[in-house]
Design a protein around this motif. Structure first.
Motif, mmCIF file in Angstrom:
data_model
loop_
_atom_site.group_PDB
_atom_site.id
_atom_site.type_symbol
_atom_site.label_atom_id
_atom_site.label_comp_id
_atom_site.label_asym_id
_atom_site.label_seq_id
_atom_site.Cartn_x
_atom_site.Cartn_y
_atom_site.Cartn_z
ATOM 1 N N VAL B 76 0.829 -1.370 0.033
ATOM 2 C CA VAL B 76 -0.017 0.059 0.006
ATOM 3 C C VAL B 76 0.854 1.380 -0.073
ATOM 4 O O VAL B 76 0.847 2.094 -0.839
ATOM 5 N N VAL B 77 1.932 1.040 0.836
ATOM 6 C CA VAL B 77 2.717 2.211 0.724
ATOM 7 C C VAL B 77 3.447 2.275 -0.376
ATOM 8 O O VAL B 77 3.668 3.674 -0.979
ATOM 9 N N GLY B 78 3.976 1.512 -1.015
ATOM 10 C CA GLY B 78 4.598 1.371 -2.390
ATOM 11 C C GLY B 78 3.655 2.155 -3.291
ATOM 12 O O GLY B 78 3.851 2.936 -4.294
ATOM 13 N N LEU B 79 2.367 1.431 -3.359
ATOM 14 C CA LEU B 79 1.662 2.072 -4.217
ATOM 15 C C LEU B 79 1.342 3.639 -4.086
ATOM 16 O O LEU B 79 1.358 4.359 -5.031
ATOM 17 N N LEU B 80 1.113 4.166 -2.957
ATOM 18 C CA LEU B 80 0.847 5.583 -2.778
ATOM 19 C C LEU B 80 1.993 6.249 -3.274
ATOM 20 O O LEU B 80 1.846 7.300 -3.850
ATOM 21 N N VAL B 81 3.299 5.911 -2.852
ATOM 22 C CA VAL B 81 4.607 6.567 -3.274
ATOM 23 C C VAL B 81 4.651 6.522 -4.685
ATOM 24 O O VAL B 81 5.060 7.586 -5.452
ATOM 25 N N ALA B 82 4.113 5.319 -5.584
ATOM 26 C CA ALA B 82 4.441 5.154 -6.861
ATOM 27 C C ALA B 82 3.432 6.235 -7.445
ATOM 28 O O ALA B 82 3.785 6.877 -8.757
ATOM 29 N N ILE B 83 2.273 6.518 -7.050
ATOM 30 C CA ILE B 83 1.108 7.064 -7.517
ATOM 31 C C ILE B 83 1.798 8.755 -7.356
ATOM 32 O O ILE B 83 1.468 9.465 -8.404
ATOM 33 N N LEU B 84 2.122 8.930 -6.379
ATOM 34 C CA LEU B 84 2.963 10.438 -6.207
ATOM 35 C C LEU B 84 4.060 10.769 -7.000
ATOM 36 O O LEU B 84 4.263 11.789 -7.586
ATOM 37 N N LEU B 85 5.164 9.762 -7.314
ATOM 38 C CA LEU B 85 5.944 9.799 -8.042
ATOM 39 C C LEU B 85 6.008 9.329 -9.490
ATOM 40 O O LEU B 85 7.106 9.887 -10.359
ATOM 41 N N SER B 86 5.043 8.806 -9.907
ATOM 42 C CA SER B 86 4.874 8.322 -11.296
ATOM 43 C C SER B 86 4.961 9.598 -12.235
ATOM 44 O O SER B 86 4.693 10.634 -11.933
ATOM 45 N N ARG B 88 2.954 10.903 -14.253
ATOM 46 C CA ARG B 88 1.856 11.621 -14.483
ATOM 47 C C ARG B 88 1.240 12.233 -12.963
ATOM 48 O O ARG B 88 0.358 12.785 -12.992
ATOM 49 N N GLY B 89 2.140 11.819 -11.889
ATOM 50 C CA GLY B 89 1.639 11.867 -10.535
ATOM 51 C C GLY B 89 1.848 13.572 -10.392
ATOM 52 O O GLY B 89 2.970 14.042 -10.990
ATOM 53 N N PRO B 90 1.554 13.850 -8.953
ATOM 54 C CA PRO B 90 1.651 15.455 -8.675
ATOM 55 C C PRO B 90 3.222 15.691 -8.500
ATOM 56 O O PRO B 90 3.762 16.568 -8.418
ATOM 57 N N MET B 91 4.228 14.401 -8.006
ATOM 58 C CA MET B 91 5.637 14.886 -8.056
ATOM 59 C C MET B 91 6.390 14.202 -8.981
ATOM 60 O O MET B 91 7.549 14.092 -8.961
ATOM 61 N N GLY B 92 5.709 13.912 -10.035
ATOM 62 C CA GLY B 92 6.388 13.419 -11.333
ATOM 63 C C GLY B 92 7.476 13.840 -11.968
ATOM 64 O O GLY B 92 8.525 13.409 -12.352
ATOM 65 N N SER B 93 7.393 15.561 -11.828
ATOM 66 C CA SER B 93 8.525 16.381 -12.422
ATOM 67 C C SER B 93 9.881 15.934 -11.879
ATOM 68 O O SER B 93 10.903 16.245 -12.307
ATOM 69 N N LEU B 94 9.769 15.361 -10.590
ATOM 70 C CA LEU B 94 11.142 15.100 -9.691
ATOM 71 C C LEU B 94 11.777 13.958 -10.399
ATOM 72 O O LEU B 94 12.821 13.817 -10.151
ATOM 73 N N GLU B 95 10.931 13.092 -11.219
ATOM 74 C CA GLU B 95 11.585 11.882 -11.772
ATOM 75 C C GLU B 95 12.307 10.992 -11.036
ATOM 76 O O GLU B 95 13.673 10.844 -11.073
#
Lengths: 229, 230
Positions: B76-86, B88-95
Motif C-alpha cells: 500500500v505504501v509502495g502504491l501511494l509513493v508510486a502514484i505520487l512519484l509516477s 503523471r503524478g503530482p511529484m512526477g516532475s522530480l523524476e
C-alpha cells in the motif's frame, strides 16, 4: 526561599482535589506535610516543584511566579527516586555538571555529599544495582549536592530502616540549619514530623491548614487544635 | 529434497565467487535500508519522545492510530509513493520513480511509524520519570535530552534495529517504486523474489543467507553498542 500559594485549585475529573485560598510559607521553614492517603500531597508537592500545573491559582517564589530558572534552585525528591544507569558518583555529580561544576571541584563536592550520607564506599557502584535504602541515600546526596533553596520531599524515608531514617533526619536538619533552605517534607509519621519540623501542614478534603509543632502530635486524632490559616 | 541441499551448496559457491551482481545488490540494499532507518530513526525518535512526554487532548486516539500505522502494508505504501512519484503524478516532475531515492522515501514512510510507536511507548512508560529527574536536578533542554538518550539507549537502539530490520526485509514497496532494475534498483529482497520465481533457488538461498546474516550482525552490533546486559 519564600513560598506563597494564591487561590490554588486542582481537580481530578469532577472531584476537587484541593482548593487553597492563600498560604505563605516564609523563607527558612522546615514544614511537615501530612494528610490521609489520596489527599493530594504528592500532587501539591509536584505543583510546587513546577512538574504539574494547577487548574487555577499559582505559587509564588520570593514573590515571583514560576519560571524555568527555578529548576536550578529547587528540587523534588520522590518516594522511590530514579537512579540513572551510571555509577553513584556520576549520579550525584550530574546536577553539578549541568551547573558547570566540573573536574576537581565536582569530585570534591560529590565525595563530601557521599561522606555526609555515610556511603563513600558506594561511589563506584552502579546505581541501578543498589538496594532501595541505599538508592534513597544516594538520591538525598544528589538532591543536596547543589544546595537547593527549596527542597520538596515526598516521603523520602519510606523505604529506609530505623538507622538510615535517623541518619536521613539528622542530615536534613543539618542541611536546613546550615543553608536556611525552605523544606517541605511529606511524611506519614507524626513522630518524624515532630522530630524534624517546626510547623505542620495538614491537607485534608481539599483544605490546607498550618500549625506549630511544639507538643507531640498524634496523627490519628488530628483536626482539633489545628489553627486554620 | 536434493535441490534444497544443492541450493545451499551453490549458494556457498556463489558467495565466495565474489559475483559482482550479488555484491552490488547487497551494497544497494545496505545503503537504502540504512539511510531509510537513519532518517526514520531521527524523525521517529523526536516525534516519539515529544508526543510521549506531552499531555494533549486525544493522546489515546493518537496512540491507537500510531500503533495501527506500525503495521502499514508495504504494498500500500509502495502504491501511494508510486502514484505520487509516477510521471503523471503530482511529484512526477522530480523524476524519482524507479530510483533508489524513491525506495528510500517508501521505506521511510514505512519505518517512521514503527520507530515512533516504539519510542512513544517507551517514553510513556519510562520517559516521564527520566524527564522529571532531569528537570528537578536543574538540567536544561540539552542536558535532559542527553540524559534521556543515555537512559533509554537500549530501547532507542532496539527501535532503530527494528526499523532497519523492517526496511532491509521489505519487498513489496521497493518492488513497486524501485522496479527491481538490474544494477540500478535491485535489492536483496527483490533479488530473492525474482530468482525464486525463475527457479534459481541457489541464488535465492544465497541471498537469503546474506540477508539473515546481515540482520543478525546489525542486531549484535547495535545491542553491543547499547551495552546489552543479556
Amino acid at each position: 526561599m519564600e513560598l506563597r500559594i494564591e487561590a490554588l485549585v486542582k481537580r481530578h475529573g469532577k472531584r476537587v482535589l484541593f482548593d487553597i485560598e492563600n498560604l505563605r510559607l516564609p523563607t527558612g521553614g522546615l514544614y511537615g506535610l501530612m494528610g490521609p492517603n489520596g489527599a493530594g500531597k504528592t500532587t501539591l508537592l509536584k505543583m510546587a516543584a513546577g512538574l504539574e500545573k494547577p487548574d487555577h491559582g499559582r505559587f509564588l517564589y520570593d514573590g515571583r511566579a514560576w519560571h524555568k530558572g527555578l529548576f536550578t534552585e529547587t528540587t523534588y525528591l520522590s518516594q522511590k527516586a530514579y537512579m540513572m544507569n551510571a555509577t553513584v558518583e556520576d549520579n550525584v555529580g550530574w546536577p553539578l555538571e549541568v551547573r558547570g561544576v566540573r573536574g576537581l571541584e565536582r569530585d570534591k563536592r560529590v565525595r563530601l555529599a557521599l561522606e555526609r550520607m555515610e556511603i563513600p564506599e558506594l561511589a563506584s557502584r552502579k546505581a541501578t544495582t543498589l538496594s532501595g535504602g541505599e538508592a534513597q541515600k544516594v538520591a538525598l546526596a544528589r538532591a543536596l549536592v547543589f544546595e537547593p533553596r527549596l527542597l520538596l520531599m515526598d516521603e523520602p524515608a519510606a523505604s529506609l530502616d530505623r538507622q538510615a531514617t535517623e541518619l536521613f533526619e539528622s542530615r536534613l536538619i543539618q542541611y536546613h540549619s546550615e543553608t536556611g533552605a525552605t523544606i517541605i517534607l511529606v511524611t506519614h509519621s507524626a513522630e518524624q514530623a515532630q522530630r524534624c519540623c517546626k510547623e505542620l501542614l495538614w491537607l485534608q478534603e481539599g483544605r490546607l491548614e498550618i500549625s506549630m509543632l511544639q507538643t507531640p502530635i498524634d496523627d490519628t486524632t488530628r483536626g482539633d487544635g489545628v489553627g486554620s490559616f | 529434497m536434493d535441490y534444497i541441499a544443492d541450493g545451499f551448496k551453490q549458494a556457498f559457491n556463489l558467495l565466495i565467487s565474489m559475483d559482482s551482481e550479488v555484491y552490488s545488490v547487497i551494497g544497494l540494499s545496505l545503503v537504502v535500508s540504512t539511510l531509510s532507518a537513519l532518517i526514520a530513526g531521527l524523525f521517529g525518535t523526536v516525534l516519539g519522545i515529544y508526543t510521549g512526554l506531552k499531555a494533549f487532548r486525544g493522546k489515546r486516539l493518537y496512540a491507537r492510530i500510531l500503533y495501527t500505522m506500525m503495521g502499514l502494508p508495504p504494498v500500500v505504501v509502495g502504491l501511494l509513493v508510486a502514484i505520487l512519484l509516477s510521471r503523471r503524478g503530482p511529484m512526477g516532475s522530480l523524476e524519482l520513480i524507479f530510483t533508489p531515492t524513491a525506495m528510500v522515501i517508501a521505506q521511510v514512510i514505512l519505518v517512521t511509524p514503527i520507530v515512533t510507536g516504539i519510542v512513544f511507548n517507551v517514553t510513556v512508560k519510562r520517559g516521564r520519570e527520566v524527564y522529571e529527574l532531569g528537570k528537578t536536578l536543574g538540567g536544561g533542554h540539552v542536558a535532559i535530552l542527553g540524559l534521556f538518550l543515555k537512559e533509554l539507549k537500549a530501547e532507542l537502539m532496539a527501535a532503530f534495529v527494528t526499523g532497519f530490520g523492517r526496511a532491509v526485509s521489505e519487498v513489496g514497496a521497493v518492488m513497486i517504486v524501485g522496479g527491481n532494475i538490474q544494477g540500478h534498483t535491485r535489492v536483496m529482497t527483490t533479488y530473492i523474489a525474482m530468482n525464486n520465481s525463475m527457479g534459481n533457488y541457489a541464488k535465492s538461498i544465497a541471498m537469503a543467507i546474506v540477508l539473515l546474516s546481515l540482520s543478525f550482525l546489525a542486531n549484535a552490533f547495535v545491542y553491543h553498542a547499547a551495552g546489552e546486559e543479556i
